[in-house]
Motif scaffolding. Structure first.
Motif, PDB file in Angstrom:
ATOM      1  N   ILE A   6     -61.950  12.188 -44.559  1.00  0.00           N
ATOM      2  CA  ILE A   6     -61.955  10.770 -44.198  1.00  0.00           C
ATOM      3  C   ILE A   6     -60.528  10.363 -43.871  1.00  0.00           C
ATOM      4  O   ILE A   6     -59.624  10.556 -44.679  1.00  0.00           O
ATOM      5  N   VAL A   7     -60.332   9.826 -42.677  1.00  0.00           N
ATOM      6  CA  VAL A   7     -59.021   9.332 -42.254  1.00  0.00           C
ATOM      7  C   VAL A   7     -59.107   7.811 -42.127  1.00  0.00           C
ATOM      8  O   VAL A   7     -59.985   7.293 -41.430  1.00  0.00           O
ATOM      9  N   THR A   8     -58.214   7.101 -42.811  1.00  0.00           N
ATOM     10  CA  THR A   8     -58.230   5.639 -42.801  1.00  0.00           C
ATOM     11  C   THR A   8     -56.846   5.104 -42.458  1.00  0.00           C
ATOM     12  O   THR A   8     -55.842   5.621 -42.956  1.00  0.00           O
ATOM     13  N   THR A   9     -56.794   4.080 -41.601  1.00  0.00           N
ATOM     14  CA  THR A   9     -55.528   3.440 -41.289  1.00  0.00           C
ATOM     15  C   THR A   9     -55.727   1.934 -41.181  1.00  0.00           C
ATOM     16  O   THR A   9     -56.814   1.464 -40.809  1.00  0.00           O
ATOM     17  N   ASP A  10     -54.698   1.181 -41.517  1.00  0.00           N
ATOM     18  CA  ASP A  10     -54.741  -0.266 -41.356  1.00  0.00           C
ATOM     19  C   ASP A  10     -54.688  -0.633 -39.871  1.00  0.00           C
ATOM     20  O   ASP A  10     -54.084   0.081 -39.057  1.00  0.00           O
ATOM     21  N   VAL A  11     -55.302  -1.754 -39.542  1.00  0.00           N
ATOM     22  CA  VAL A  11     -55.306  -2.239 -38.167  1.00  0.00           C
ATOM     23  C   VAL A  11     -54.354  -3.441 -38.061  1.00  0.00           C
ATOM     24  O   VAL A  11     -54.491  -4.409 -38.802  1.00  0.00           O
ATOM     25  N   SER A  64     -58.517  -1.380 -50.545  1.00  0.00           N
ATOM     26  CA  SER A  64     -57.633  -0.209 -50.585  1.00  0.00           C
ATOM     27  C   SER A  64     -58.320   0.937 -49.869  1.00  0.00           C
ATOM     28  O   SER A  64     -59.492   0.843 -49.477  1.00  0.00           O
ATOM     29  N   ASP A  65     -57.601   2.064 -49.705  1.00  0.00           N
ATOM     30  CA  ASP A  65     -58.169   3.240 -49.046  1.00  0.00           C
ATOM     31  C   ASP A  65     -59.284   3.867 -49.862  1.00  0.00           C
ATOM     32  O   ASP A  65     -60.053   4.689 -49.344  1.00  0.00           O
ATOM     33  N   LYS A 115     -58.926 -10.387 -42.806  1.00  0.00           N
ATOM     34  CA  LYS A 115     -57.655  -9.762 -43.166  1.00  0.00           C
ATOM     35  C   LYS A 115     -57.923  -8.370 -43.717  1.00  0.00           C
ATOM     36  O   LYS A 115     -58.999  -8.096 -44.256  1.00  0.00           O
ATOM     37  N   GLY A 116     -56.935  -7.492 -43.589  1.00  0.00           N
ATOM     38  CA  GLY A 116     -57.073  -6.150 -44.152  1.00  0.00           C
ATOM     39  C   GLY A 116     -58.085  -5.270 -43.444  1.00  0.00           C
ATOM     40  O   GLY A 116     -58.714  -4.404 -44.066  1.00  0.00           O
ATOM     41  N   VAL A 117     -58.250  -5.455 -42.142  1.00  0.00           N
ATOM     42  CA  VAL A 117     -59.182  -4.619 -41.372  1.00  0.00           C
ATOM     43  C   VAL A 117     -58.635  -3.196 -41.281  1.00  0.00           C
ATOM     44  O   VAL A 117     -57.430  -2.984 -41.125  1.00  0.00           O
ATOM     45  N   LYS A 118     -59.544  -2.216 -41.359  1.00  0.00           N
ATOM     46  CA  LYS A 118     -59.139  -0.815 -41.297  1.00  0.00           C
ATOM     47  C   LYS A 118     -59.980  -0.062 -40.276  1.00  0.00           C
ATOM     48  O   LYS A 118     -61.120  -0.441 -39.980  1.00  0.00           O
ATOM     49  N   LEU A 119     -59.414   1.001 -39.764  1.00  0.00           N
ATOM     50  CA  LEU A 119     -60.144   1.975 -38.958  1.00  0.00           C
ATOM     51  C   LEU A 119     -60.402   3.185 -39.840  1.00  0.00           C
ATOM     52  O   LEU A 119     -59.486   3.679 -40.511  1.00  0.00           O
ATOM     53  N   ARG A 120     -61.648   3.654 -39.864  1.00  0.00           N
ATOM     54  CA  ARG A 120     -61.983   4.809 -40.714  1.00  0.00           C
ATOM     55  C   ARG A 120     -62.740   5.839 -39.891  1.00  0.00           C
ATOM     56  O   ARG A 120     -63.666   5.511 -39.162  1.00  0.00           O
ATOM     57  N   ALA A 144     -52.747  14.018 -40.832  1.00  0.00           N
ATOM     58  CA  ALA A 144     -53.079  13.111 -39.735  1.00  0.00           C
ATOM     59  C   ALA A 144     -51.889  12.217 -39.425  1.00  0.00           C
ATOM     60  O   ALA A 144     -51.036  11.963 -40.280  1.00  0.00           O
ATOM     61  N   LYS A 145     -51.852  11.736 -38.183  1.00  0.00           N
ATOM     62  CA  LYS A 145     -50.822  10.775 -37.815  1.00  0.00           C
ATOM     63  C   LYS A 145     -51.389   9.762 -36.828  1.00  0.00           C
ATOM     64  O   LYS A 145     -52.353  10.038 -36.094  1.00  0.00           O
TER      65      LYS A 145
END
Length: 267
Positions: A6-11, A64-65, A115-120, A144-145
């Motif tokens: 699972i890869v998660t990043t903030d948007v 959180s992640d 607020k706090g939207v993420k891409l997963r 990941a990057k």
């Protein structure tokens, strides 16, 4: 056996173009051009084979992640594209998820009013059957990057921590009891418990399902046969305590350095 990542990043708030009125009384407005690039690149250890993306989604309500939140799937081909460079076991593989303008719009915290939207991103992989004996018991790393071009046209990169997966093996030697010479051609199977071993219930081979490029548990037992040196090797076995879906496998008590796994080998 397949395993998931699972890869998660903030948007960022300004991922998508916007023109917004801040104060109706004096018609104060702000605007930004939006990001022109938002790309996740995953660098997989050469001994791990990418098997497919399960889903790519926008996440809201996640603090959180390690919390799930509410997920809404993005559409492949419309909201994101995937490019895969397979290292074929001799070099690391690279998987690239590029978020399109349509995808960036659906990720926009401003348009979502969140607020706090993420891409997963969820994707599947397997240990390659060509994995060498020297690698067994050692961490197979995955990094990941995020590469982006922001609203101001500035390019940037953010790198993840480096999680890993571990696999192990069992080597068996078959020797003549009197002469101690190696015996070739002896067949062994492996079970997950003594009860299963005694009842002839053995671990099964995983096979590729060509219809969706996924791996499924097959009907044939895993079998190894001793070579001219009397040696047979089971490899790709998990060991220790499995980390849960959102646990950090490096956390003490949840990773490969905790617990044990017992197998039963039958001739």
């Amino acid at each position: 056996e397949p395993f998931s990542w699972i890869v998660t990043t903030d948007v960022p708030d300004d991922i998508y173009k916007c023109s917004k009125t801040l104060n109706d009384s004096d018609n104060t407005k702000i605007s930004w051009a939006g990001y022109s690039q938002f790309t996740i690149i995953d660098d997989l250890d050469m001994n791990i084979k990418y098997k497919g993306t399960t889903k790519v989604c926008v996440v809201t309500g996640s603090t959180s992640d390690t919390t799930v939140g509410t997920e809404k799937n993005l559409t492949y081909g419309t909201d994101y594209t995937i490019a895969v460079t397979d290292g074929k076991g001799t070099q690391n593989s690279k998987i690239t998820w590029s978020i399109t303008e349509s995808g960036r719009q659906k990720l926009s915290p401003v348009l979502l009013k969140q607020k706090g939207v993420k891409l997963r991103i969820y994707f599947e992989s397997v240990i390659r059957n060509t994995i060498g004996e020297s690698v067994l018991g050692k961490p197979l790393k995955n990094k990941a990057k995020l590469e982006f071009t922001n609203s101001s046209g500035v390019k940037g990169t953010r790198e993840s921590d480096i999680p890993d997966v571990h696999t192990t093996g069992i080597k068996i030697y078959k020797l003549d009891e009197k002469t101690q010479k190696p015996i070739a051609g002896t067949v062994f199977k492996i079970a997950s418990s003594e009860e299963n071993a005694r009842n002839g219930v053995f671990l099964k081979q995983w096979i590729l399902n060509a219809s969706d490029n996924s791996y499924v548990r097959g009907e044939n037992d895993i079998v190894v046969t001793t070579d001219e040196n009397g040696c047979a090797l089971f490899k790709g076995l998990y060991y220790g305590t499995k980390a849960t879906k959102y646990n950090n496998a490096a956390t003490k008590g949840t990773g490969h350095d905790s617990g044990e796994t017992t197998y039963w080998v039958v001739e």
